[in-house]
Design a protein around this motif. Structure first.
Motif, mmCIF file in Angstrom:
data_model
loop_
_atom_site.group_PDB
_atom_site.id
_atom_site.type_symbol
_atom_site.label_atom_id
_atom_site.label_comp_id
_atom_site.label_asym_id
_atom_site.label_seq_id
_atom_site.Cartn_x
_atom_site.Cartn_y
_atom_site.Cartn_z
ATOM 1 N N GLY A 73 67.775 4.915 45.633
ATOM 2 C CA GLY A 73 69.085 4.311 45.866
ATOM 3 C C GLY A 73 68.944 2.804 45.865
ATOM 4 N N TRP A 74 70.076 2.125 45.834
ATOM 5 C CA TRP A 74 70.052 0.670 45.773
ATOM 6 C C TRP A 74 69.501 0.035 47.039
ATOM 7 N N SER A 75 69.630 0.700 48.153
ATOM 8 C CA SER A 75 69.225 0.068 49.411
ATOM 9 C C SER A 75 68.108 0.831 50.132
ATOM 10 N N GLU A 76 67.369 1.649 49.402
ATOM 11 C CA GLU A 76 66.301 2.408 50.050
ATOM 12 C C GLU A 76 65.029 2.369 49.217
ATOM 13 N N VAL A 77 63.931 2.611 49.888
ATOM 14 C CA VAL A 77 62.639 2.687 49.222
ATOM 15 C C VAL A 77 62.568 4.029 48.488
ATOM 16 N N PRO A 78 62.122 4.042 47.228
ATOM 17 C CA PRO A 78 62.034 5.313 46.505
ATOM 18 C C PRO A 78 61.116 6.300 47.222
ATOM 19 N N SER A 79 61.464 7.552 47.100
ATOM 20 C CA SER A 79 60.697 8.634 47.701
ATOM 21 C C SER A 79 60.576 9.749 46.668
ATOM 22 N N ILE A 80 59.357 10.179 46.416
ATOM 23 C CA ILE A 80 59.101 11.261 45.470
ATOM 24 C C ILE A 80 58.618 12.462 46.261
ATOM 25 N N GLU A 81 59.286 13.581 46.092
ATOM 26 C CA GLU A 81 58.908 14.824 46.768
ATOM 27 C C GLU A 81 58.450 15.822 45.722
ATOM 28 N N LEU A 82 57.237 16.310 45.882
ATOM 29 C CA LEU A 82 56.685 17.290 44.960
ATOM 30 C C LEU A 82 56.423 18.596 45.697
ATOM 31 N N ASP A 83 56.963 19.688 45.172
ATOM 32 C CA ASP A 83 56.678 21.004 45.725
ATOM 33 C C ASP A 83 55.348 21.448 45.136
ATOM 34 N N LEU A 84 54.363 21.601 46.002
ATOM 35 C CA LEU A 84 53.018 21.933 45.546
ATOM 36 C C LEU A 84 52.550 23.251 46.148
ATOM 37 N N GLU A 85 51.551 23.818 45.506
ATOM 38 C CA GLU A 85 50.896 25.019 46.005
ATOM 39 C C GLU A 85 49.408 24.745 46.082
ATOM 40 N N LEU A 86 48.823 25.127 47.186
ATOM 41 C CA LEU A 86 47.375 25.061 47.382
ATOM 42 C C LEU A 86 46.913 26.506 47.461
ATOM 43 N N ARG A 87 46.076 26.924 46.514
ATOM 44 C CA ARG A 87 45.709 28.325 46.383
ATOM 45 C C ARG A 87 44.205 28.529 46.455
ATOM 46 N N PRO A 88 43.611 28.345 47.624
ATOM 47 C CA PRO A 88 42.206 28.735 47.746
ATOM 48 C C PRO A 88 42.134 30.265 47.790
ATOM 49 N N ARG A 89 40.966 30.810 47.560
ATOM 50 C CA ARG A 89 40.820 32.271 47.557
ATOM 51 C C ARG A 89 41.248 32.844 48.904
ATOM 52 N N GLY A 90 42.208 33.782 48.855
ATOM 53 C CA GLY A 90 42.635 34.483 50.061
ATOM 54 C C GLY A 90 43.878 33.926 50.730
ATOM 55 N N ALA A 91 44.415 32.823 50.221
ATOM 56 C CA ALA A 91 45.597 32.231 50.855
ATOM 57 C C ALA A 91 46.387 31.414 49.827
ATOM 58 N N THR A 92 47.658 31.247 50.115
ATOM 59 C CA THR A 92 48.502 30.354 49.331
ATOM 60 C C THR A 92 49.335 29.535 50.296
ATOM 61 N N VAL A 93 49.269 28.217 50.139
ATOM 62 C CA VAL A 93 50.040 27.302 50.976
ATOM 63 C C VAL A 93 51.108 26.677 50.103
ATOM 64 N N TYR A 94 52.355 26.861 50.503
ATOM 65 C CA TYR A 94 53.486 26.239 49.824
ATOM 66 C C TYR A 94 53.879 25.032 50.666
ATOM 67 N N PHE A 95 53.838 23.848 50.056
ATOM 68 C CA PHE A 95 54.119 22.646 50.839
ATOM 69 C C PHE A 95 54.795 21.594 49.982
ATOM 70 N N THR A 96 55.372 20.617 50.664
ATOM 71 C CA THR A 96 56.015 19.491 49.998
ATOM 72 C C THR A 96 55.215 18.236 50.302
ATOM 73 N N LEU A 97 54.818 17.542 49.246
ATOM 74 C CA LEU A 97 54.162 16.240 49.368
ATOM 75 C C LEU A 97 55.216 15.185 49.117
ATOM 76 N N THR A 98 55.382 14.273 50.065
ATOM 77 C CA THR A 98 56.326 13.173 49.913
ATOM 78 C C THR A 98 55.541 11.885 49.755
ATOM 79 N N LEU A 99 55.802 11.184 48.670
ATOM 80 C CA LEU A 99 55.158 9.901 48.396
ATOM 81 C C LEU A 99 56.185 8.797 48.559
ATOM 82 N N ARG A 100 55.846 7.801 49.372
ATOM 83 C CA ARG A 100 56.669 6.608 49.544
ATOM 84 C C ARG A 100 55.777 5.392 49.305
ATOM 85 N N ALA A 101 56.365 4.226 49.346
ATOM 86 C CA ALA A 101 55.622 2.997 49.049
ATOM 87 C C ALA A 101 54.386 2.835 49.927
#
Length: 151
Positions: A73-101
């Motif tokens: 937005g014009w008056s806010e710091v950009p924010s990128i949200e990525l829906d990621l999956e971490l899949r080690p053997r035996g588990a799956t983690v569904y999470f959101t990574l948010t990147l800001r400045a």
């Protein structure tokens, strides 16, 4: 959704596990993320995630999930949200990574275990171990200065 008491400890585990990946993802210009997300070029974002993750984890352990969002937005710091999956053997983690400045954060949405234990603490310990097992083990470089070329 009701937040479970063990969610915070799992978020810390995931955040620590992907710290190096986040550093790699930050090498991409925020404008590129905005363009890829707004134009729904999620295959490009997926390639970025795969390239960053392949340095630290076995193939397909960390990958883009359902997409992401670019909050700008014009008056806010950009924010990128990525829906990621971490899949080690035996588990799956569904999470959101948010990147800001100046920061990045992880929000674990759901963890699925192939063989869950009734004790959440045991599941958390299993998750930590499984993530460590999925890491690429780095070896020390070999000193080749004393070898002669036989080719």
């Amino acid at each position: 959704m009701i937040r479970q008491s063990h969610a915070s400890s799992r978020e810390v585990i995931v955040a620590n596990a992907i710290r190096d990946i986040v550093a790699e993802l930050r090498m991409v210009e925020v404008a590129d993320y905005i363009a890829f997300i707004r134009l729904e070029h999620f295959a490009c974002v997926s390639d970025l995630v795969d390239s960053a993750a392949e340095l630290y984890f076995m193939p397909r352990t960390v990958r883009l999930g359902n997409g992401g969002q670019a909050r700008v937005g014009w008056s806010e710091v950009p924010s990128i949200e990525l829906d990621l999956e971490l899949r080690p053997r035996g588990a799956t983690v569904y999470f959101t990574l948010t990147l800001r400045a100046d920061e990045a954060s992880v929000e674990v949405n759901y963890v699925a275990f192939d063989a869950p234990d009734p004790d959440p603490e045991k599941n958390t310990a299993f998750l930590m171990s499984a993530i460590e097992d999925a890491r690429i083990k780095r070896t020390q470089p070999t000193n080749l200065s004393g070898l002669s070329s036989a080719y």
